[in-house]
Design an enzyme around this catalytic site. Structure first.
Site, short mmCIF file in Angstrom:
data_model
loop_
_atom_site.label_atom_id
_atom_site.label_comp_id
_atom_site.label_asym_id
_atom_site.label_seq_id
_atom_site.Cartn_x
_atom_site.Cartn_y
_atom_site.Cartn_z
N CYS A 153 59.55 65.45 35.65
CA CYS A 153 59.39 66.84 35.25
C CYS A 153 60.56 67.26 34.40
CB CYS A 153 59.34 67.73 36.48
SG CYS A 153 58.21 67.13 37.72
N LYS A 203 56.38 63.69 26.00
CA LYS A 203 57.17 63.24 24.85
C LYS A 203 58.12 62.12 25.22
CE LYS A 203 58.63 63.22 20.63
NZ LYS A 203 57.76 62.49 19.69
O1 M6R Z 1 61.71 57.98 22.88
P1 M6R Z 1 61.30 56.54 22.80
O2 M6R Z 1 61.22 56.05 21.39
O3 M6R Z 1 62.16 55.64 23.64
O4 M6R Z 1 59.84 56.50 23.40
C1 M6R Z 1 59.14 55.32 23.60
C2 M6R Z 1 57.66 55.60 23.87
O5 M6R Z 1 57.52 56.36 25.03
C3 M6R Z 1 57.03 56.36 22.68
O6 M6R Z 1 57.07 55.57 21.54
C4 M6R Z 1 55.58 56.76 22.97
O7 M6R Z 1 54.78 55.64 23.15
C5 M6R Z 1 55.06 57.67 21.85
N1 M6R Z 1 54.27 58.71 22.44
C6 M6R Z 1 54.24 56.98 20.83
O8 M6R Z 1 53.71 57.84 19.87
#
Ligand code: M6R
Length: 610
Positions: free
Chosen positions: A2, A605
């Site tokens: 959260c 996100k």
């Molecule tokens: O913040 P990060 O680049 O470490 O995040 C990795 C993934 O969680 C992120 O790329 C996620 O898959 C996105 N929603 C893709 O669009």
């Protein structure tokens, strides 16, 4: 998992409070709540499932007469334990309704703790792990909240951040950071706490970043930061934060995803201004100079999803241009696999948010072994950014909602620059180096051309949005691009897509090809052109539909069903226009399907729990 927010002030602030919560909503949007308390122990609490706007419409009228509340805790939830229901929505409170808690992360030993509490007669109204902590505070209460929380954190594993209020001492507020991000802002008798510094950026200029195992205790107008390890009070430096309204406004776009894709030409301008000297053909970076001097012989790369796809792309670049053998791991797997110490290996972490739990945990594992770490992150001051030895920011500006788009462009830019810089120091032919650097002059225009062609991409995307299955079959450096395209489509359209290297087709994917399972194939004017044409023919021979992505019209017109044109660039730079085309394609498919594009179901996100 959260996002939490807490606040203590002597002024009316209810309107700010909702705005802050809305700023945190980009992280999670399963439910939200607010809990307020005043010096006379009066109390107000409201919860709503799903969006913060649902909570806002509930509280705005009620708030008219309640402006004297001065201690707030609030929260947006991403459900881990228990469904999205009002019962599971925070705040969670003790049996005697005295202690209220907001919490981020997962309590791993909650089943054991729950059993212990049940044996002592406690009952539970919901399914969350957080409720157990609220009840544990009541059970272990001794002297005051500070003493009690120190006892609680010894029993609770694993990592978390939480804020607690005691209804009988409304001027007391406790924040604990064991692991997940937490920042604090203090000014005279005002205190703010947030899981995300950006949520406060509009209102504050400086903040204190709490480190792991630290606790903030507020009593009236005084506060102290304590180390939970040593029990000592700590003096901490504040850091500054800048606010840019452009990052928070949608301008004339329908969705943030669309806005962020259309920002790419500007971002590219920025990259080039920052790093490239076209006269001397030099890449400007002291960081890369320092890195090149270390002369690492191997690279291991750790990242999660879109960042992982950027790395997969980079592995082609590092090997081709810098002649450094490169292995890429998805961070979820890296942490628990056996590792082999090799001082000649450089460990690189990449993350848009800099908060992804798996990547951060993997980074800590590597750091604990005293290996050298390098990171590439978009969010300045994020947790990953604080821990590595050397770094480069992707400078793609704040990316608001879930789908990573412009930050992916930032990642592949930094990786290309790294590969070129290191290659130039080793055995990359200067003519090749020069060709790539000089061609960067046209990069902005190439990407803008794709955006100018967006109507055509939209037209085709609308058609293919209605197929439940899609294949992406690309080769070589474009194979990771296909993986990224496939990820983006799945993430926001909820359609089933798969990406394979086109070489694989005959091994098994061919068995799925039929009229209702179209294929997106890329065939630019590069070395593997003829091989791609064979793939096109193989798919068509099985009645598969094909969207053909090309840089130049060719004699295969009668074979493909639709075509997307991208500008002809040199191969190493093609990844930029191709990425933008793929992001637009996924976006328009989701728009056609009327998906909630910026807030795809079940996602957040940044994933701050393992
Ligand atoms: O913040 P990060 O680049 O470490 O995040 C990795 C993934 O969680 C992120 O790329 C996620 O898959 C996105 N929603 C893709 O669009």
């Amino acid at each position: 998992m959260c996002w939490i927010f807490a606040y203590k002030w002597d002024k009316e602030a209810s309107s700010f409070l909702l705005e802050w919560l809305k700023n945190l909503e980009y992280r999670w949007y399963d439910s939200a709540w607010i809990c307020e308390i005043n010096n006379s122990w009066e109390f107000f609490l409201e919860k709503a499932v799903w969006k913060v706007s649902n909570l806002a419409s509930k509280v705005e009228n009620l708030w008219k007469d309640l402006t004297w509340f001065n201690t707030w805790i609030a929260h947006t939830r991403w459900a881990t334990h228990g469904k999205v229901t009002l019962e599971n929505t925070h705040p969670h409170y003790s049996k005697n309704e005295r202690f209220f808690i907001v919490h981020n992360w997962i309590i791993e030993n909650y089943i054991e703790l729950k059993k212990e509490l049940e044996e002592k007669g406690y009952t539970f109204y919901g399914e969350t792990d957080t409720e157990i902590v609220a009840k544990l505070i009541e059970e272990l209460f001794e002297i005051d909240l500070e003493t009690t929380i120190k006892k609680v954190f010894k029993k609770v594993t694993w990592a978390y951040a939480m804020a607690v209020i005691d209804r009988e001492n409304p001027n007391n507020l406790i924040w604990v950071k064991i692991w997940s991000p937490l920042v604090l802002w203090i000014s005279e008798n005002e205190f703010f706490l947030s899981s995300d510094a950006n949520a406060l950026a509009r209102f504050v200029k400086n903040y204190v970043n709490l480190d792991d195992w630290e606790m903030v205790v507020i009593k009236g107008d005084n506060y102290k930061i304590i180390s939970l390890d040593s029990g000592l009070s700590l003096e901490k430096q504040s850091e500054s934060i800048t606010y840019n309204e452009d990052n928070y406004s949608l301008w004339d776009f329908t969705h943030f995803m669309e806005k962020e894709i259309f920002q790419v030409p500007e971002i590219i301008d920025n990259f080039i201004k920052w790093r490239i000297d076209f006269e001397s053909l030099e890449i400007k970076s002291n960081t890369l100079e320092e890195l090149a001097a270390k002369d690492f012989k191997r690279i291991e790369i750790i990242a999660s999803w879109t960042s992982y796809n950027a790395w997969m792309t980079a592995s082609y670049l590092f090997e081709e241009l810098a002649s450094i053998p490169t292995t890429v791991y998805v961070s979820t797997e890296f942490k628990y696999k056996k590792k082999f110490i090799n001082p000649e290996t450089l460990y690189i972490f990449i993350s848009q948010s800099g908060e992804t739990a798996d990547s951060l945990e993997s980074l800590k594992v590597v750091k604990n072994k005293w290996w050298f770490t390098f990171w590439i992150v978009n969010v300045v001051g994020s947790s990953i950014a604080r821990l590595s030895d050397l770094w480069l920011y992707t400078h793609s500006w704040r990316e608001v909602w879930v789908a990573a788009t412009k930050s992916f462009i930032g990642q592949i830019w930094v990786l290309l620059i790294m590969a070129l810089y290191l290659g130039n120091k080793k055995d990359l032919e200067y003519t090749k180096y020069k060709e790539i650097i000089s061609s960067m002059k046209h990069l902005r225009d190439d990407v803008s051309m794709v955006l100018l062609n967006s109507n055509k991409i939209e037209e085709i995307a609308k058609k293919y949005a209605h197929y439940k299955d899609l294949f992406f079959l690309w080769r070589n450096i474009h194979y990771p691009m296909a993986m990224e395209w496939s990820l983006k489509c799945k993430e926001i359209t909820y359609n089933h897509t798969e990406a394979y290297s086109a070489w694989e087709l005959k091994h098994w994917p061919l068995s799925l090809i039929e009229d209702s399972f179209p294929t997106i194939l890329i065939n630019p004017e590069w070395k593997l052109k003829e091989k791609n044409i064979s793939t096109l023919k193989e798919v068509k021979a099985r009645d598969g539909k094909v969207v053909w992505i090309i840089t130049k019209w060719d004699e295969n017109k009668n074979l493909y069903d639709d075509v997307i044109e991208i500008p002809q660039t040199i191969e190493e730079l093609s990844i930029f226009p191709v990425s933008v085309a793929l992001q637009l394609f996924a976006y328009y498919m989701a728009k056609e399907l009327k998906r909630e594009i910026d807030k795809p179901r079940n996602l957040a996100k940044s994933v701050t729990v393992e």
